[in-house]
Design a protein around this motif. Structure first.
Motif, PDB file in Angstrom:
ATOM      1  N   GLU A 174       0.842  -1.197   0.000  1.00 36.10           N
ATOM      2  CA  GLU A 174       0.000   0.000   0.000  1.00 36.10           C
ATOM      3  C   GLU A 174       0.878   1.248   0.000  1.00 36.10           C
ATOM      4  O   GLU A 174       2.081   1.173   0.242  1.00 36.10           O
ATOM      5  N   LEU A 175       0.263   2.385  -0.262  1.00 33.27           N
ATOM      6  CA  LEU A 175       0.967   3.675  -0.266  1.00 33.27           C
ATOM      7  C   LEU A 175       2.143   3.679  -1.241  1.00 33.27           C
ATOM      8  O   LEU A 175       3.214   4.205  -0.946  1.00 33.27           O
ATOM      9  N   TRP A 176       1.937   3.088  -2.414  1.00 33.34           N
ATOM     10  CA  TRP A 176       2.988   3.048  -3.421  1.00 33.34           C
ATOM     11  C   TRP A 176       3.168   4.418  -4.061  1.00 33.34           C
ATOM     12  O   TRP A 176       2.360   5.329  -3.884  1.00 33.34           O
ATOM     13  N   GLY A 177       4.229   4.516  -4.876  1.00 31.92           N
ATOM     14  CA  GLY A 177       4.554   5.791  -5.488  1.00 31.92           C
ATOM     15  C   GLY A 177       4.035   5.919  -6.906  1.00 31.92           C
ATOM     16  O   GLY A 177       3.320   5.048  -7.431  1.00 31.92           O
ATOM     17  N   ALA A 178       4.436   7.002  -7.542  1.00 28.27           N
ATOM     18  CA  ALA A 178       4.035   7.280  -8.918  1.00 28.27           C
ATOM     19  C   ALA A 178       4.812   6.382  -9.881  1.00 28.27           C
ATOM     20  O   ALA A 178       5.876   5.846  -9.538  1.00 28.27           O
ATOM     21  N   PRO A 179       4.316   6.198 -11.101  1.00 28.96           N
ATOM     22  CA  PRO A 179       5.051   5.405 -12.101  1.00 28.96           C
ATOM     23  C   PRO A 179       6.445   5.974 -12.353  1.00 28.96           C
ATOM     24  O   PRO A 179       6.664   7.185 -12.302  1.00 28.96           O
TER      25      PRO A 179
ATOM     26  N   MET B 242       9.007  -0.713  -9.139  1.00 26.26           N
ATOM     27  CA  MET B 242       8.400  -1.967  -8.696  1.00 26.26           C
ATOM     28  C   MET B 242       6.926  -2.013  -9.084  1.00 26.26           C
ATOM     29  O   MET B 242       6.203  -1.031  -8.924  1.00 26.26           O
ATOM     30  N   VAL B 243       6.499  -3.152  -9.575  1.00 24.09           N
ATOM     31  CA  VAL B 243       5.094  -3.365  -9.905  1.00 24.09           C
ATOM     32  C   VAL B 243       4.359  -3.831  -8.654  1.00 24.09           C
ATOM     33  O   VAL B 243       4.726  -4.850  -8.057  1.00 24.09           O
ATOM     34  N   PHE B 244       3.360  -3.071  -8.242  1.00 24.36           N
ATOM     35  CA  PHE B 244       2.533  -3.440  -7.099  1.00 24.36           C
ATOM     36  C   PHE B 244       1.224  -4.013  -7.627  1.00 24.36           C
ATOM     37  O   PHE B 244       0.470  -3.332  -8.331  1.00 24.36           O
ATOM     38  N   GLN B 245       0.983  -5.268  -7.311  1.00 27.30           N
ATOM     39  CA  GLN B 245      -0.180  -5.939  -7.864  1.00 27.30           C
ATOM     40  C   GLN B 245      -1.491  -5.301  -7.413  1.00 27.30           C
ATOM     41  O   GLN B 245      -2.491  -5.354  -8.137  1.00 27.30           O
TER      42      GLN B 245
ATOM     43  N   ASP C 281      -2.452  -1.981 -12.509  1.00 26.72           N
ATOM     44  CA  ASP C 281      -2.152  -1.395 -13.812  1.00 26.72           C
ATOM     45  C   ASP C 281      -0.839  -1.904 -14.393  1.00 26.72           C
ATOM     46  O   ASP C 281      -0.452  -1.529 -15.498  1.00 26.72           O
ATOM     47  N   ASN C 282      -0.116  -2.741 -13.619  1.00 31.51           N
ATOM     48  CA  ASN C 282       1.115  -3.378 -14.085  1.00 31.51           C
ATOM     49  C   ASN C 282       2.210  -2.375 -14.447  1.00 31.51           C
ATOM     50  O   ASN C 282       3.099  -2.681 -15.235  1.00 31.51           O
ATOM     51  N   LEU C 283       2.161  -1.185 -13.861  1.00 31.12           N
ATOM     52  CA  LEU C 283       3.178  -0.171 -14.116  1.00 31.12           C
ATOM     53  C   LEU C 283       4.245  -0.216 -13.018  1.00 31.12           C
ATOM     54  O   LEU C 283       3.913  -0.324 -11.832  1.00 31.12           O
ATOM     55  N   PRO C 284       5.535  -0.120 -13.375  1.00 29.47           N
ATOM     56  CA  PRO C 284       6.566  -0.008 -12.337  1.00 29.47           C
ATOM     57  C   PRO C 284       6.448   1.337 -11.625  1.00 29.47           C
ATOM     58  O   PRO C 284       6.288   2.372 -12.266  1.00 29.47           O
ATOM     59  N   ARG C 285       6.524   1.313 -10.318  1.00 30.68           N
ATOM     60  CA  ARG C 285       6.309   2.513  -9.516  1.00 30.68           C
ATOM     61  C   ARG C 285       7.439   2.696  -8.504  1.00 30.68           C
ATOM     62  O   ARG C 285       8.155   1.750  -8.169  1.00 30.68           O
ATOM     63  N   HIS C 286       7.549   3.926  -8.016  1.00 33.86           N
ATOM     64  CA  HIS C 286       8.489   4.184  -6.928  1.00 33.86           C
ATOM     65  C   HIS C 286       8.060   3.384  -5.696  1.00 33.86           C
ATOM     66  O   HIS C 286       6.905   3.493  -5.269  1.00 33.86           O
TER      67      HIS C 286
END
Length: 279
Positions: A161-166, A173-176, A180-185
């Motif tokens: 939770e509380l992941w970052g922007a793409p 890192m991709v957070f399931q 959206d399957n985008l790598p994020r901070h």
């Protein structure tokens, strides 16, 4: 590209049992265990700091302060979340529509800034009970608090939770849970390192020698506010709030950090421009 391990938020479950005809099934979450680890670390580091000649606190006082602090963290953190962040997609205040939602902590929702206010109130009461200077108590606690921030952010990472922007950076890192399957901070880890370990190292070093009362507390506020403000640029805001004032970049976290920066700088200035004993 890295992929979040999608760890089960439940560390372990206790088999169902019955008490007075009620069927009880308990689950212990990693996030709760991280809170317990943070509280333990506060006590352990506190017993070490208490032995410093310029601190000279009785060992049992550390445990008493922890008790007050735990109450401040839980009550303040929950209150802060309900006041600052608990809004639905239409902007309706959750607490106004459902007052009992305050007590459903298991649904999630704790705010650092609310927890900070709760801890300040707890320290005021603690200082009065023991007839200590508030700044003596606050400076002692400020050195130890980053350990709990570190474990709390690890709990956020475990929960995904509380992941970052793409981002296109190699450690994106991709957070399931983002779907959206985008790598994020991995902004939770940024916060764990900066607001947790780095802040702990700086304050521990700074507090190894006597400092004017209020200087350590001021440095805590100034550095935490700076680290958190910077990370907010790559951490996505809560979806129900979004970016404030139509800015496209200014978040609630940034807004709540501004007073910390001002008060932190002010406390440091006052500490070194008044005559008082060191802490």
């Amino acid at each position: 590209m890295l992929v979040h391990p999608n760890i089960n938020p439940v560390a372990f479950a206790i088999p169902e049992f019955s008490v007075f005809g009620l069927h009880i099934h308990l689950q212990v979450h990693w996030y709760g265990l991280m809170y317990l680890l943070g509280f333990w670390g506060f006590w352990w580091l506190g017993t070490i700091r208490a032995r410093l000649p310029h601190v000279n606190w009785p060992r049992e006082r550390v445990g008493d302060l922890l008790f007050y602090g735990v109450l401040g963290v839980i009550l303040g953190g929950r209150t802060g979340y309900m006041l600052f962040y608990a809004y639905d997609a239409q902007g309706h205040w959750t607490l106004g529509q459902d007052p009992l939602s305050f007590f459903r902590i298991w649904d999630g929702g704790m705010s650092f800034h609310g927890g900070l206010m709760g801890v300040i109130v707890a320290m005021i009461i603690f200082a009065r009970e023991l007839k200590l200077s508030f700044w003596e108590v606050a400076d002692f606690a400020a050195v130890l608090t980053p350990f709990g921030l570190f474990t709390g952010r690890l709990g956020n990472f475990i929960n995904g939770e509380l992941w970052g922007a793409p981002t296109s950076l190699p450690w994106g890192m991709v957070f399931q849970n983002a779907h959206d399957n985008l790598p994020r901070h991995p902004s939770q880890l940024y916060e764990a390192l900066l607001e947790g370990l780095l802040l702990l190292a700086i304050l521990w070093w700074f507090g190894r020698k006597p400092r004017p009362l209020g200087a350590i507390s001021g440095l805590f506020l100034l550095l935490y506010g700076s680290f958190r403000f910077a990370i907010e640029f790559v951490r996505l805001p809560d979806t129900q709030l979004g970016y404030l004032y139509g800015s496209g970049w200014f978040t609630m976290g940034m807004q709540l950090c501004l007073p910390m920066l001002l008060f932190g700088a002010g406390f440091i200035w006052m500490a070194y421009h008044r005559k008082s004993k060191a802490a």
